[in-house]
Design a protein around this motif. Structure first.
Motif, PDB file in Angstrom:
ATOM      1  N   TYR A  88       0.882  -1.160   0.000  1.00  0.00           N
ATOM      2  CA  TYR A  88       0.000   0.000   0.000  1.00  0.00           C
ATOM      3  C   TYR A  88       0.928   1.221   0.000  1.00  0.00           C
ATOM      4  O   TYR A  88       1.569   1.511   1.005  1.00  0.00           O
ATOM      5  CB  TYR A  88      -0.845   0.071   1.263  1.00  0.00           C
ATOM      6  CG  TYR A  88      -1.972  -0.911   1.403  1.00  0.00           C
ATOM      7  CD1 TYR A  88      -1.830  -2.252   1.081  1.00  0.00           C
ATOM      8  CD2 TYR A  88      -3.196  -0.494   1.918  1.00  0.00           C
ATOM      9  CE1 TYR A  88      -2.867  -3.147   1.247  1.00  0.00           C
ATOM     10  CE2 TYR A  88      -4.239  -1.387   2.094  1.00  0.00           C
ATOM     11  CZ  TYR A  88      -4.075  -2.706   1.748  1.00  0.00           C
ATOM     12  OH  TYR A  88      -5.107  -3.589   1.923  1.00  0.00           O
ATOM     13  N   ASP A  89       1.011   1.950  -1.091  1.00  0.00           N
ATOM     14  CA  ASP A  89       1.813   3.175  -1.132  1.00  0.00           C
ATOM     15  C   ASP A  89       0.916   4.359  -0.783  1.00  0.00           C
ATOM     16  O   ASP A  89      -0.090   4.615  -1.454  1.00  0.00           O
ATOM     17  CB  ASP A  89       2.423   3.381  -2.514  1.00  0.00           C
ATOM     18  CG  ASP A  89       3.581   2.427  -2.775  1.00  0.00           C
ATOM     19  OD1 ASP A  89       4.178   1.947  -1.791  1.00  0.00           O
ATOM     20  OD2 ASP A  89       3.890   2.165  -3.950  1.00  0.00           O
ATOM     21  N   VAL A  90       1.275   5.083   0.268  1.00  0.00           N
ATOM     22  CA  VAL A  90       0.435   6.157   0.799  1.00  0.00           C
ATOM     23  C   VAL A  90       1.156   7.498   0.659  1.00  0.00           C
ATOM     24  O   VAL A  90       2.349   7.603   0.950  1.00  0.00           O
ATOM     25  CB  VAL A  90       0.088   5.913   2.282  1.00  0.00           C
ATOM     26  CG1 VAL A  90      -0.900   6.964   2.778  1.00  0.00           C
ATOM     27  CG2 VAL A  90      -0.466   4.510   2.480  1.00  0.00           C
ATOM     28  N   VAL A  91       0.420   8.506   0.201  1.00  0.00           N
ATOM     29  CA  VAL A  91       0.941   9.871   0.084  1.00  0.00           C
ATOM     30  C   VAL A  91       0.066  10.791   0.922  1.00  0.00           C
ATOM     31  O   VAL A  91      -1.160  10.807   0.761  1.00  0.00           O
ATOM     32  CB  VAL A  91       0.962  10.346  -1.387  1.00  0.00           C
ATOM     33  CG1 VAL A  91       1.460  11.784  -1.465  1.00  0.00           C
ATOM     34  CG2 VAL A  91       1.837   9.433  -2.238  1.00  0.00           C
ATOM     35  N   VAL A  92       0.689  11.560   1.820  1.00  0.00           N
ATOM     36  CA  VAL A  92      -0.023  12.490   2.708  1.00  0.00           C
ATOM     37  C   VAL A  92       0.325  13.913   2.307  1.00  0.00           C
ATOM     38  O   VAL A  92       1.505  14.253   2.154  1.00  0.00           O
ATOM     39  CB  VAL A  92       0.367  12.254   4.180  1.00  0.00           C
ATOM     40  CG1 VAL A  92      -0.404  13.207   5.097  1.00  0.00           C
ATOM     41  CG2 VAL A  92       0.117  10.809   4.572  1.00  0.00           C
ATOM     42  N   THR A  93      -0.697  14.760   2.137  1.00  0.00           N
ATOM     43  CA  THR A  93      -0.476  16.152   1.752  1.00  0.00           C
ATOM     44  C   THR A  93      -1.361  17.071   2.588  1.00  0.00           C
ATOM     45  O   THR A  93      -2.328  16.633   3.215  1.00  0.00           O
ATOM     46  CB  THR A  93      -0.792  16.384   0.264  1.00  0.00           C
ATOM     47  OG1 THR A  93      -2.154  16.006   0.016  1.00  0.00           O
ATOM     48  CG2 THR A  93       0.139  15.568  -0.627  1.00  0.00           C
ATOM     49  N   THR A  94      -1.033  18.360   2.565  1.00  0.00           N
ATOM     50  CA  THR A  94      -1.854  19.378   3.220  1.00  0.00           C
ATOM     51  C   THR A  94      -1.656  20.704   2.508  1.00  0.00           C
ATOM     52  O   THR A  94      -0.655  20.891   1.794  1.00  0.00           O
ATOM     53  CB  THR A  94      -1.475  19.531   4.705  1.00  0.00           C
ATOM     54  OG1 THR A  94      -2.387  20.442   5.342  1.00  0.00           O
ATOM     55  CG2 THR A  94      -0.067  20.089   4.863  1.00  0.00           C
ATOM     56  N   THR A  95      -2.604  21.609   2.694  1.00  0.00           N
ATOM     57  CA  THR A  95      -2.447  22.973   2.178  1.00  0.00           C
ATOM     58  C   THR A  95      -1.992  23.919   3.274  1.00  0.00           C
ATOM     59  O   THR A  95      -1.793  25.109   3.020  1.00  0.00           O
ATOM     60  CB  THR A  95      -3.784  23.484   1.590  1.00  0.00           C
ATOM     61  OG1 THR A  95      -4.793  23.414   2.606  1.00  0.00           O
ATOM     62  CG2 THR A  95      -4.211  22.641   0.392  1.00  0.00           C
ATOM     63  N   SER A  96      -1.813  23.409   4.491  1.00  0.00           N
ATOM     64  CA  SER A  96      -1.386  24.240   5.606  1.00  0.00           C
ATOM     65  C   SER A  96       0.032  24.759   5.361  1.00  0.00           C
ATOM     66  O   SER A  96       0.934  24.004   4.986  1.00  0.00           O
ATOM     67  CB  SER A  96      -1.416  23.444   6.909  1.00  0.00           C
ATOM     68  OG  SER A  96      -0.852  24.186   7.979  1.00  0.00           O
ATOM     69  N   THR A  97       0.234  26.039   5.600  1.00  0.00           N
ATOM     70  CA  THR A  97       1.562  26.636   5.404  1.00  0.00           C
ATOM     71  C   THR A  97       2.437  26.519   6.647  1.00  0.00           C
ATOM     72  O   THR A  97       3.590  26.932   6.629  1.00  0.00           O
ATOM     73  CB  THR A  97       1.421  28.117   5.009  1.00  0.00           C
ATOM     74  OG1 THR A  97       0.630  28.794   6.005  1.00  0.00           O
ATOM     75  CG2 THR A  97       0.756  28.249   3.650  1.00  0.00           C
ATOM     76  N   THR A  98       1.883  25.962   7.714  1.00  0.00           N
ATOM     77  CA  THR A  98       2.674  25.662   8.897  1.00  0.00           C
ATOM     78  C   THR A  98       2.607  24.161   9.144  1.00  0.00           C
ATOM     79  O   THR A  98       1.575  23.536   8.892  1.00  0.00           O
ATOM     80  CB  THR A  98       2.148  26.408  10.141  1.00  0.00           C
ATOM     81  OG1 THR A  98       0.765  26.071  10.344  1.00  0.00           O
ATOM     82  CG2 THR A  98       2.276  27.912   9.958  1.00  0.00           C
ATOM     83  N   PRO A  99       3.687  23.540   9.636  1.00  0.00           N
ATOM     84  CA  PRO A  99       3.693  22.084   9.838  1.00  0.00           C
ATOM     85  C   PRO A  99       2.618  21.659  10.843  1.00  0.00           C
ATOM     86  O   PRO A  99       2.448  22.279  11.893  1.00  0.00           O
ATOM     87  CB  PRO A  99       5.099  21.809  10.380  1.00  0.00           C
ATOM     88  CG  PRO A  99       5.923  22.966   9.893  1.00  0.00           C
ATOM     89  CD  PRO A  99       4.999  24.148   9.924  1.00  0.00           C
ATOM     90  N   VAL A 100       1.893  20.600  10.498  1.00  0.00           N
ATOM     91  CA  VAL A 100       0.846  20.066  11.378  1.00  0.00           C
ATOM     92  C   VAL A 100       1.010  18.543  11.465  1.00  0.00           C
ATOM     93  O   VAL A 100       1.452  17.891  10.517  1.00  0.00           O
ATOM     94  CB  VAL A 100      -0.569  20.405  10.854  1.00  0.00           C
ATOM     95  CG1 VAL A 100      -0.843  21.896  10.980  1.00  0.00           C
ATOM     96  CG2 VAL A 100      -0.752  19.937   9.416  1.00  0.00           C
TER      97      VAL A 100
END
Length: 274
Positions: A160-172
């Motif tokens: 299972y290849d998983v990619v995690v993304t966010t639009t937050s400009t600060t690390p969360v």
């Protein structure tokens, strides 16, 4: 003559009254639906999604109301097994209804809701893989693809290849929930640690199995299977920790489906049995 006209008028009024009463009694369904459609402050179907992740379970339901509704009170209930979880909240446009207890999210669930007392038709939406920011200050997304083949140093397996993304400009911080019983998935992974072998560059750090290690831990309980929740380990540079995600720096990891050699049963351990 005046007395005769008065008598006719009274008869006409009486007939009209009987006609209205009769029509009201005979057409309980259609006129009521017509009035409701005209009076419902939020006509239309809304999408409901799980919200407020607590461990591997959820405590809330997120709603987005049709445009023009204004601030409304939404009452919602979701069936968890044989028990209903209920709650209400007042919000405009979109918001979260916090329930009186947690529930396990599945791809199909029984959800009902009202808005200011009017029926609110609901469509439940829950993807087989979801991402949540435990602090609730932002959102993240996760995608899964199934890969069968060789990984660097990993041998020939199904991943299972998983990619995690966010639009937050600060690390969360991030947590990924995978419903492993989803029909499109080939089975339950047994090994998490292979993610240390999946090299990638997020634009700032070259993650690999020897330098800055990208890896994940299971944070859900054994009893939650086939629901699996994983989170990034606190590894890597202090300015780019793997357990955090930020815009422009995705997080990649994999789960091995059929790695059955040695003690590699991270998904089932500690304290779990196959």
């Amino acid at each position: 003559m005046r007395r005769r006209l008065l008598a006719i008028s009274v008869l006409l009024l009486a007939a009209a009254g009987l006609g209205l009463a009769s029509a009201s009694n005979l057409s309980v369904g259609s006129p009521k639906l017509g009035i409701e459609a005209a009076s419902n402050p939020c006509p239309g179907v809304v999408v409901a999604t799980p919200a407020t992740l607590s461990g591997s379970r959820y405590r809330g339901i997120a709603f987005t109301l049709p445009s023009g509704c204004g601030s409304r009170t939404v009452q919602a209930a979701i069936k968890n097994g044989s028990t209903w979880r209920t709650g209400s909240a007042t919000f405009a446009s979109s918001g979260i209804v916090t329930l009186n207890n947690t529930y396990t999210a599945l791809t199909t669930m029984n959800v009902v809701a009202t808005v200011d007392g009017w029926d609110l038709p609901v469509t439940w939406s829950y993807a087989p893989v979801t991402c949540a920011v435990p602090t609730g200050v932002a959102t993240c997304d996760a995608g899964v693809t199934i890969f069968t083949g060789n990984k660097p140093g990993g041998g020939f397996f199904t991943y299972y290849d998983v990619v995690v993304t966010t639009t937050s400009t600060t690390p969360v911080p991030w947590r990924v929930t995978i419903l492993m019983s989803y029909p499109d998935y080939p089975g339950i992974p047994t090994y998490l640690g292979n993610s240390t072998l999946d090299a990638f560059n997020d634009g700032q750090t070259a993650w690999s199995g020897t330098g800055s290690i990208n890896d994940v831990d299971r944070v859900s309980a054994c009893a939650d299977s086939p629901v699996l929740v994983v989170a990034g380990r606190p590894s890597g540079p202090t300015t780019n920790r793997f357990e955090n995600v930020v815009a422009g720096r995705q997080r990649n990891f994999s789960l091995v489906l059929n790695y059955n050699s040695g003690p590699y049963t991270d998904v089932l351990s500690p304290g779990c049995t196959p």
